[in-house]
Scaffold this active site. Structure first.
Site, PDB file in Angstrom:
ATOM      1  N   THR A   1       0.875  -1.185   0.000  1.00 14.18           N
ATOM      2  CA  THR A   1       0.000   0.000   0.000  1.00 14.18           C
ATOM      3  C   THR A   1       0.904   1.225   0.000  1.00 14.18           C
ATOM      4  O   THR A   1       2.132   1.100   0.112  1.00 14.18           O
ATOM      5  CB  THR A   1      -0.886   0.045   1.259  1.00 14.18           C
ATOM      6  OG1 THR A   1      -0.043   0.233   2.401  1.00 14.18           O
ATOM      7  CG2 THR A   1      -1.696  -1.229   1.430  1.00 14.18           C
ATOM      8  N   ASP A   2       0.320   2.402  -0.076  1.00 10.85           N
ATOM      9  CA  ASP A   2       1.131   3.628  -0.084  1.00 10.85           C
ATOM     10  C   ASP A   2       1.954   3.746   1.201  1.00 10.85           C
ATOM     11  O   ASP A   2       3.102   4.161   1.180  1.00 10.85           O
ATOM     12  CB  ASP A   2       0.237   4.858  -0.247  1.00 10.85           C
ATOM     13  CG  ASP A   2      -0.302   4.955  -1.674  1.00 10.85           C
ATOM     14  OD1 ASP A   2       0.241   4.225  -2.542  1.00 10.85           O
ATOM     15  OD2 ASP A   2      -1.253   5.725  -1.899  1.00 10.85           O
ATOM     16  N   CYS A   3       1.333   3.396   2.326  1.00 12.18           N
ATOM     17  CA  CYS A   3       2.094   3.506   3.587  1.00 12.18           C
ATOM     18  C   CYS A   3       2.901   2.235   3.901  1.00 12.18           C
ATOM     19  O   CYS A   3       3.824   2.282   4.708  1.00 12.18           O
ATOM     20  CB  CYS A   3       1.167   3.881   4.736  1.00 12.18           C
ATOM     21  SG  CYS A   3      -0.314   2.911   4.844  1.00 12.18           S
ATOM     22  N   TYR A   4       2.553   1.108   3.311  1.00 12.70           N
ATOM     23  CA  TYR A   4       3.312  -0.149   3.494  1.00 12.70           C
ATOM     24  C   TYR A   4       3.681  -0.697   2.115  1.00 12.70           C
ATOM     25  O   TYR A   4       3.069  -1.655   1.629  1.00 12.70           O
ATOM     26  CB  TYR A   4       2.473  -1.172   4.264  1.00 12.70           C
ATOM     27  CG  TYR A   4       2.160  -0.773   5.685  1.00 12.70           C
ATOM     28  CD1 TYR A   4       3.163  -0.786   6.660  1.00 12.70           C
ATOM     29  CD2 TYR A   4       0.889  -0.363   6.047  1.00 12.70           C
ATOM     30  CE1 TYR A   4       2.880  -0.405   7.959  1.00 12.70           C
ATOM     31  CE2 TYR A   4       0.593   0.017   7.349  1.00 12.70           C
ATOM     32  CZ  TYR A   4       1.591  -0.005   8.299  1.00 12.70           C
ATOM     33  OH  TYR A   4       1.313   0.368   9.579  1.00 12.70           O
TER      34      TYR A   4
END
Lengths: 138, 384
Positions: free
Chosen positions: B127-130
């Site tokens: 994901t964008d943060c992970y």
């Protein structure tokens, strides 16, 4: 000077036609041996197996084994041993109830005692031990 | 005679406390009676050690660079449950390795505790943060942030013994059951078992400090399948499975002697746990319960050849008879085996006593009592 008395655990394997041969009778009568049958697997038309413990004078014991071999019986000495790993064992006693020869018992301190002389190497403890604390070793 | 927890803790502080193990208390009451023993003894220690399948650990692995949201997770090829934030997981004791069916979550827990390096494989969608999608690395217990053991159901108050009337050998979580009543296997540690010594949960409740796997732990809640409404006999004891405890503690401070992986042939993996609970002698009634022996504590032998939720009862039996090595079934002498270690139960009760005498263990008042009205509900399978 009395002769040296020795004890040996043996596995005899013989073909179906040899099942009729009264070997224990001959071992006792002709060679003066104490015969203790530990396990017997004899079924019609199949190879038979007998686990014996023989006890007697060293020379007589050797002649008794030669007699078996001369009758086309394969004689394997039972050098395998059950090994109980005390580090792995937790002394639960799950093996105690399935050990038919009572070689595994709980002592007065609730600890597992392995009486080697009583073991007939059936191997059921190897299978039931949840800690895998038994091994059959050569 | 009434005694409070505060008074007992004060006595521990002043080196005046009198602590006996369950067996010592049994002997003392036999000799001097309940009244006298109650006035002398402050605490009786109990212990148990055996397979407790409903066990596991919450692990927090720490974040990688760049970070990964771990969804599918294996430890030494044993699946753990992700889906708890990004790097938290729950490793269940009975989870099995994809490679070796005799190795599972319980063995990973034992390996971690032994200081061994354990292979961690994890993957997520990214994901964008992970942004990271997978990792394959080695971890040790020291290196990860937390390892919180949380066991939803431990310390069964009592448990049914097992036998097999059929013609074939059965492999169960109660061990191998030989055909034609060939053996009887039983669980619990009889007179050493914590919940058999405080059958009405008068002193054991939520928040009770305990010996848990060699370290200090706590009773977190009543355990799952807590069957506390089960009828009691003349000794106030349930005959067969009843109350249970949910326990919590720090795996990092435990001792591998009391946390051991187990494999039951034909059944699967389980965790053998050691638990000890000191019970305060708050009054004479408590002393009476604490003094009961294996001859007073009973269970039922059930026939596992009936593969059903309710298995037929063969007979009632005392722990004294089970412990003698043989029980009688239909006139036949049947050998018995135990899934719990009474040697380790005794050892744990003795250690807890020592810890109290050395002021390393103080008693705690329960924050809330355990519920006494619970029954176990079955699951009915319905179509729609």
């Amino acid at each position: 000077m009395s002769a040296e008395i020795v004890k040996k655990k043996l596995i005899l394997s013989f073909s179906p036609e040899l099942a009729e041969l009264p070997i224990t009778y001959h071992l006792v009568k002709d060679f003066d041996l104490v015969v203790n049958i530990l396990r017997a697997q004899i079924s019609p038309e199949k190879e038979g197996r007998l686990m014996l413990e023989l006890e007697g004078e060293k020379g007589k014991l050797e002649r008794g084994i030669s007699y078996l071999q001369s009758n086309k019986i394969r004689v394997d000495s039972l050098e395998k041993e059950l090994f109980h790993d005390k580090e792995l064992c937790v002394n639960c006693g799950l093996c105690v109830g399935v050990c038919a020869s009572r070689a595994l018992v709980l002592d007065e301190n609730d600890e597992l005692k392995f009486i080697k002389e009583k073991c007939v190497m059936c191997g059921i403890c190897v299978k039931v031990c949840p800690r895998r604390a038994f091994k059959i070793e050569l | 005679m009434v005694r409070t927890i505060d008074e007992i803790n004060e006595k521990i502080e002043k080196d005046e406390v009198v602590v006996l193990t369950a067996k010592e208390a049994y002997d003392l009451v036999k000799e001097e009676g309940v009244k006298k023993a109650a006035s002398k003894v402050d605490i009786v220690t109990t212990g148990t050690f055996g397979a407790m399948c409903s066990s596991g650990v919450f692990l927090n692995f720490g974040h990688t660079e760049p970070p990964l949201k771990m969804e599918t997770i294996t430890l030494n090829s044993v699946p753990a449950y992700g889906y708890i934030a990004a790097v938290d997981a729950y490793l269940g004791a009975t989870a099995r390795s994809y490679e070796n069916p005799e190795y599972g979550g319980a063995h990973v827990i034992e390996d971690l505790l032994s200081g061994k390096r354990v292979r961690l494989e994890a993957s997520g969608t990214g994901t964008d943060c992970y942004p990271k999608k997978d990792i394959d690395t080695k971890i040790t217990l020291d290196q990860i942030n937390e390892a919180i053991m949380f066991n939803p159901r431990n310390c069964y108050q009592n448990y049914a013994a097992a036998t097999n009337s059929s013609g074939t050998r059965l492999y169960t979580y109660m061990g191998a059951l030989l055909p034609k009543y060939g053996n009887v296997n039983y669980a619990t540690c009889g007179m050493w078992s914590p919940l058999l010594k405080d059958p009405e949960y008068r002193t054991i409740g939520i928040g009770t400090r305990i010996f848990f796997g060699g370290s200090i732990g706590y009773v977190a809640w009543h355990g799952t399948q807590h069957n506390s409404a089960k009828p009691r006999d003349e000794n106030n004891l349930p005959i067969g499975p009843a109350g249970t405890l949910a326990l919590i503690g720090d795996l990092k401070s435990m001792n591998k002697r009391y946390v051991r992986g187990a494999y039951f042939e034909g059944y699967g993996v389980s965790l053998m746990m050691g638990v000890g609970i000191p019970i305060p002698v708050i009054d004479e009634d408590m002393m009476h319960q604490l003094s009961l022996g294996n001859e007073d504590i009973k269970t039922v032998i059930v026939d596992y050849s009936v593969a059903s939720r309710s298995r037929p009862i063969v007979r009632e039996v005392s722990y004294q008879e089970l412990r003698s090595g043989f029980v009688e079934i239909h006139g036949k002498k049947v050998p018995t085996g135990s899934t719990s270690s009474w040697a380790l139960a005794r050892e744990i009760a003795t250690i807890v006593k020592q810890m109290i005498l050395e002021k390393r263990f103080f008693l705690s008042e329960p924050v809330e009592p355990l519920p006494k009205d619970r029954i176990v509900k079955p699951l009915e399978v319905r179509r729609r």
